[in-house]
Design a protein around this motif. Sequence first.
Motif, PDB file in Angstrom:
ATOM      1  N   LEU A   1       8.189  42.547   5.091  1.00 59.24           N
ATOM      2  CA  LEU A   1       8.976  43.711   4.653  1.00 59.24           C
ATOM      3  C   LEU A   1       9.287  44.676   5.792  1.00 59.24           C
ATOM      4  N   GLY A   2       8.610  44.488   6.910  1.00 58.82           N
ATOM      5  CA  GLY A   2       8.850  45.407   8.027  1.00 58.82           C
ATOM      6  C   GLY A   2       8.398  46.831   7.755  1.00 58.82           C
ATOM      7  N   VAL A   3       7.321  46.958   6.967  1.00 54.62           N
ATOM      8  CA  VAL A   3       6.788  48.303   6.712  1.00 54.62           C
ATOM      9  C   VAL A   3       5.486  48.474   7.482  1.00 54.62           C
ATOM     10  N   ASP A   4       5.143  49.730   7.766  1.00 57.76           N
ATOM     11  CA  ASP A   4       3.897  49.993   8.477  1.00 57.76           C
ATOM     12  C   ASP A   4       2.707  50.059   7.536  1.00 57.76           C
ATOM     13  N   ASP A   5       2.915  50.760   6.415  1.00 62.03           N
ATOM     14  CA  ASP A   5       1.793  50.989   5.518  1.00 62.03           C
ATOM     15  C   ASP A   5       1.936  50.210   4.221  1.00 62.03           C
ATOM     16  N   VAL A   6       0.867  49.566   3.836  1.00 63.39           N
ATOM     17  CA  VAL A   6       0.817  48.890   2.549  1.00 63.39           C
ATOM     18  C   VAL A   6      -0.338  49.511   1.766  1.00 63.39           C
TER      19      VAL A   6
END
Lengths: 628, 628
Positions: B154-159
């Motif tokens: 997803l190319g996100v930093d925080d999950v």
Amino acid sequence: MPKVTFLPSQREVEAVAGEDILAAAAAGDIHINASCGGDGTCGKCKVHAKGAKLQTKSTARLTEEELAKGYVLACQTPVYDDMTVEIPLESELLSKGRSRIKTLTTGVDEWNRQLAELPSDPPVVKLYMELPEPSLNDSVSDLTRVTREVRRRLGVDDVLVDLQLTKMLPDVVRAGGWRVTATLYKEAGHARLTKIEAGDTTAAHYAVAVDIGTTTCSAQLVDLNETKILAEASAYNAQVSYGEDVISRMVYAKKESGLKLLQRKVVGTIDDLVAELIEKTGVEAAGIDVAVLAGNTVMTHLILGVGTDQIREAPYTPVFRFAPSVKASEVGFEKLPDVPLIFHPCVASYLGGDITSGVVAADVAKHEGLVLYIDIGTNGEIVLGNNEWLMGCSCSAGPAFEGAGVKDGVRSIDGAIERVSVEPDTFETVFTTIGGKLPLGVCGSGLIDLVAELFKAGVIDKRGKFHQDLPTNRVREGEYGWEFVVVWEKVAGVDRDIVITEVDVDNLMRAKAAVYAGITTLADSVGVSLADLEEVMIAGSFGNYIKVEEAIAIGLLPDLPVEKFRFVGNCSLLGSAKAAVSRDILARSAKITRSLSYMELSADNTFMDKYMSALFLPHTDKSLFPSV
Amino acid sequence: MPKVTFLPSQREVEAVAGEDILAAAAAGDIHINASCGGDGTCGKCKVHAKGAKLQTKSTARLTEEELAKGYVLACQTPVYDDMTVEIPLESELLSKGRSRIKTLTTGVDEWNRQLAELPSDPPVVKLYMELPEPSLNDSVSDLTRVTREVRRRLGVDDVLVDLQLTKMLPDVVRAGGWRVTATLYKEAGHARLTKIEAGDTTAAHYAVAVDIGTTTCSAQLVDLNETKILAEASAYNAQVSYGEDVISRMVYAKKESGLKLLQRKVVGTIDDLVAELIEKTGVEAAGIDVAVLAGNTVMTHLILGVGTDQIREAPYTPVFRFAPSVKASEVGFEKLPDVPLIFHPCVASYLGGDITSGVVAADVAKHEGLVLYIDIGTNGEIVLGNNEWLMGCSCSAGPAFEGAGVKDGVRSIDGAIERVSVEPDTFETVFTTIGGKLPLGVCGSGLIDLVAELFKAGVIDKRGKFHQDLPTNRVREGEYGWEFVVVWEKVAGVDRDIVITEVDVDNLMRAKAAVYAGITTLADSVGVSLADLEEVMIAGSFGNYIKVEEAIAIGLLPDLPVEKFRFVGNCSLLGSAKAAVSRDILARSAKITRSLSYMELSADNTFMDKYMSALFLPHTDKSLFPSV
């Protein structure tokens, strides 16, 4: 329901027919030692039981003398009818002492000095805000009125608010006449509103810092406005009744409701510490805004009620390294208000948040020179490195250093022999006990001394075997093979001689060999020599009791000048306190978790060789211990 | 407890002694019309009650004839002893029809075409991942194994992951042999794990889109893989038993447990719709991954259980504009699985998420030319603008357009007169009813027709006053002053003549004046002429029934060529469906919420003048309505 009367406390517990004495005692909050967690293997839960229909499944580890005296194992003896159970002194003493352990008050000034030096940037902040009152020309929502001010003051884009706080909001802002205090938890990329109060409540802004130890839990109350530790408290982890080490806790967690019970126990322990801190300081609970916790990986999982099955078995994977974001109420806290719980992250199943917390608190990663950080308990956790790299491993030392798995071993309780010497000619012993009480057994530091002294006095050889022809009745053949009488019954606090057996010596040697092999495996893997170490940090309560020279003499610690060793104390707790004060600490803790190279020793080819070589006093390769 | 038997259903309800009949009925899930929410002011809850100890507090709005026949107001009559209560047809019919309303199936193809044109970027995505199995060389935690893959994909930093999912994780990943499907909600700046399932479950990926109307709730099941609406369902909002409009709901919410009850009612209504959608499509509930909802500000607050007290009173501040992030279980959903609830944000207390949703769905902010978007109910919500600016306001039209607050008014139920004409010479009426049933009363569109026709036929003058000397017995003086008989009793579905009174005409004129004044106040404030309008969008179910020419004739809608008007249908629901498919929609909805200039009409100097000028048929200034 059958009734069990426990002696000497005379407390009565109603038991579920068929459950064992150990379970009945635990349900009644009565402590019986049980190192193995009720598996019938450690023999520590021996009790005197009297009653009808008494039958026992296994008597493993009970001596003939004990059997003759009517001892049974509490974990192997079901309750079917009323009975009387006498718990021996070793168990009972711990029980009495477990709610209050003497806390270490030395060093708090130094800790406060260290806290004050940190950049003040707590993860949870309080903002007092005077909001413009709504009007027909500015009828933006109550929530937006708060969040736009938070955004402006904190410079964050996103402010998360949960439903519960949203529901409270309109009453609070109006009760305060649009003067409110918002408490915010700054997480990565956003701020989370955790509390909203009418008026200015910023004067009360506290954190609870916690070290969740397998045996002992410690907590401090930190004033975030003054950046100062106000009080501290410690207590045995109430899980201790369900097993002494993390392995037996994990075994218990697999039982029905076991996980839930262990969670409840450790949460209850910390809740009690919080209550004690509140009582000691007079601070109101409502002023506590956050709790920062550090624990090994198993403790961190258990307190959150997360299963530990995979931690026990290869390839030893934890469920999480970074704990999910939780509030105190979610895990069952009652005395700690519903604040965010922040956990130091865990590197691996056997290198947990207590170590990341400690390594950060001790500034290991800020040293230019090479540092060895050791925390010894039933597991020896070892970190080696400096400001450029860090490596870590964990070796299973077994419970010997904690006084368990040893015939007359005890934990560091009052009456534990902590220091002992053996006269080379007469083989007489000179010892001191914790609290100056009558001796009950030998704790970890006493065992190290004892093995070192017996070796120096020529009672045991370098393989840990007894010389059987010595002119002393202290060396004798007992039920478990050869043994040395440390204390005669007549001067002991228990009704038998306190001894150390060849098996005990063997256990301790295996423990020290595992730690030393771990240290050398780490060092060799990066090609550094132990002589290059600038400093050896010994963390944890164990470090407070051991004598470095004796630990070197048995080959537990590397043979370096004594001045290179430093006892850094409970760095896990210090790391929690520091993280409550400065977000930089948690960032560093996270960075270590992501960057530290963890060595799984069981996957290393050289570890087993190094371990075998270390199964001598002090070592097969004497050149490694020139001073001994 | 006294027992109340309701007729004609013969259902028995045990009442709490002292509670009123209306409350007893509601507790037993029996519907009685009560427009005012039980305040004793609307007179709609009239029932026939028989029993001992019958006493009633107020008989407001009951005619002498009704009193003579033994009618009482259910909300004003406490239950002290067993009684029998007969609910008249108007209430009962609605009661029968409330669980199922004929759904509008026309237009779904067009909606699907619009959905397909959106950039496919749903806020909740499903990722099937084949994770590497852990080994001694890669024993990173289960959670990290999942989140590092999510971050990569997803190319996100925080999950973000909550505790509950963390607890489930180890079993799920192993059950799936490290092949799992993660469901993620992409919020601003991070992704939140909302579900983790063993194996590949991506084939089932559905959303529920909801329009929470004050009167009617509608829902659609959207297949997110196919970007297609699979089914729809509508039902009366079960809150309707506690008041017909948002004001009376807010009054009820202030009562003890009122807020909780209203929340439970609307959640139950939507739960039932979800069950119906599942039944219609055969889709499994577990495949539903998200619900997107749009409702006015009061409905959005009530469904979340958030208080509405401040919305009722100047300066009309809502508690929130952007709803907090919640899961279905937190607000009590049982049939909808525990998915994230995404709400269209609300601009102001009386310009809610239904309008932002509709304005986005209708692409108002993409038009170069000037657009007027109107949604008429008890409040008329009006948005004016184009791709450069948007302004909005809300005017209180009163309940006339919904058939309430009018003597023989009814909602758009079967038997409601929806279309009517009056012969200019004979004053005879020709009408059609919804469902072709015997006429029960007049609904909103019928009232507009009626007032326009009575004006054209010369029965009423431009001030809405009756000409009293007409050669017809249809115009007569009744209990409430002058009235016109629309339907004689002998051909009616009720046991009386269906009439429209001078008071009713007055109510309708005030309603239409408020809407028209709102439109012109908006236009004047930005200096645009209504003649410049490129398009007038009429949203909501009301638009489906009204005839533009008649609405212009009474001065409700501006006098523009008929082809400029477009009925855009339930755009609030369409906006929910669109938001489930594309994050762009929610971003636009948020942008509108932040950028739309909301005019509070009660704070505008010119509004009252404009309102007074519009209290004529069609208007004081005839030049504004040249075609009439």
